[in-house]
Design a protein around this motif. Sequence first.
Motif, mmCIF file in Angstrom:
data_model
loop_
_atom_site.group_PDB
_atom_site.id
_atom_site.type_symbol
_atom_site.label_atom_id
_atom_site.label_comp_id
_atom_site.label_asym_id
_atom_site.label_seq_id
_atom_site.Cartn_x
_atom_site.Cartn_y
_atom_site.Cartn_z
ATOM 1 N N GLY A 1 -4.930 -4.762 -7.700
ATOM 2 C CA GLY A 1 -4.393 -5.975 -7.105
ATOM 3 C C GLY A 1 -4.224 -7.120 -8.074
ATOM 4 N N SER B 1 -0.604 -2.139 -3.861
ATOM 5 C CA SER B 1 -0.993 -3.121 -4.872
ATOM 6 C C SER B 1 -0.978 -4.534 -4.301
ATOM 7 N N GLN B 2 0.023 -4.844 -3.487
ATOM 8 C CA GLN B 2 0.096 -6.174 -2.879
ATOM 9 C C GLN B 2 -1.079 -6.411 -1.927
ATOM 10 N N ALA C 1 -4.222 -7.357 -3.581
ATOM 11 C CA ALA C 1 -4.309 -8.729 -4.085
ATOM 12 C C ALA C 1 -5.213 -9.580 -3.197
ATOM 13 N N VAL D 1 2.147 -7.478 -7.564
ATOM 14 C CA VAL D 1 0.739 -7.812 -7.268
ATOM 15 C C VAL D 1 0.650 -9.115 -6.472
#
Length: 498
Positions: free
Chosen positions: A6, A105-106, A109, A290
């Motif tokens: 993230g 991945s987002q 975050a 990200v």
Amino acid sequence: MIEIDGRQLALADIAKVAAGGMKVTLTPSAAERMAASQRSARATALMRPVYGRSTGVGANRSVTLDATGTGADTHGLNLLRSHAVDAGRSLDRETVRAMLVIRLSQLAAGASGINPAIAEALVGMLNQDALPEVREFGGIGTADLPALAGTALTLLGERPTMGGSLISGALDGWATEDALPFISSSALTVAQAVLGHQKLAVLLENLTLVSALSFTAMSGNPEAFSPEVARASDSPAVADMATTLHGLVAGTGVPARIQDPYSLRTLPQVLGAVSEELAALKLLLDQLVVAGHENPLVFGSDADGSNGVAHHGLFQMTTLARRVDALHLALGTACATNLRRIDLLCDPSFTGLHRFLAADDAGQSGVMMLEYVAAAAAGLMRANAQPASLQTVVLSLGAEEDASFASLATSRLDSTVQALTTMTAVELVCSARALRMQGREPSEFSNPRLRRTLETGFTLPAASQDRDLRPDVDVASKLVLLPALGNNIQEAGTGELG
């Protein structure tokens, strides 16, 4: 194994996962970040209305959800089901994998407030290659709601995967508080941009090498790439490209002209502009893969009690639309000079050979039709260069009165890649054929990259009699998609043509 934390995710790693076979895993820090975000979102929802958690969405944002009744238990599922509709052709597995790893991945975050178990279910979906079917029409550059809602239904076993099977046991249900946070992302749009960027970066490097072959075949004047010209350039990217080209063509022969046609003389400007736009797009994509842009944005810390949310419009992919439009414009300009070089390679006054690089002047057509093929590809690239960011739309009873259409811009990148691949392949076939017919040898070239490029070009068939050139273009198309053209000759399968 690619670790998702993230905080950073290389575009090259996304491409590896997208290609298939590469596993992913969430880092412990990412899991804890998501858990903290979930706690913060829940704490905030107890104190104030939160869009999508305690209210409806879109024009229903003024509708307050009953947090105690049975409707609260089904609203999240209803939201996913109602938003999952898409249409058109099914997207390829490469694009869908890229979408999933970017969404993972987002979420990592830690700005969505979502249940970390959903992220873990995404990991399983990717690693098992049990991919949702995603279709082309649905997004307008304000979050890819249908693609991600459909992904959620696939995770729940309500929709079949691309392979036709149903996922079971990944998730027991989908809480209302997790529905909007999951679909509030432009992961599909970003994925298309990432994959397009990675392929175009390779193509630009190889187009530069192939352009240098054409320059050499036509005895171009390297003064246009001299250090003095590089220093006077109005852009660092143009200066860098001039320096690169000067190094490639140094010592390749005596110039035939004081001043070359634009398609040779302006190579630093044309290719430098593409390089500049690719670099700008990469900087943006490095952030977007990200970025916690879910609406609302969840922030805060259990330690100091600063829990909160911020309702915003970061999901509007205006910057991405402009960046991709600018790249398409640069490529639309480049393809015009690319096509002109192919034309000049057919001209005896520039090569000293027969018309159309034919075996004789007795009426053979040689590579004549390759110019038509390249022109058809150029037409597509120019059409794609029409700015998508100029479009807009008003939807949801006027609640959403603008759209970036970044999704349209990025969806064009795949066809742009195919078209540029064809144009570069045609130029490679023509330039290598011209140099072979001129009796040039790779050993004459002092630059090792140009030498390897010509060696690669010479793996194409040598026969110059009129024949079917489709196999030549097919093999050349594989070659120009290889990183560092000429370093991996056998990977393109050229041996079969001998």
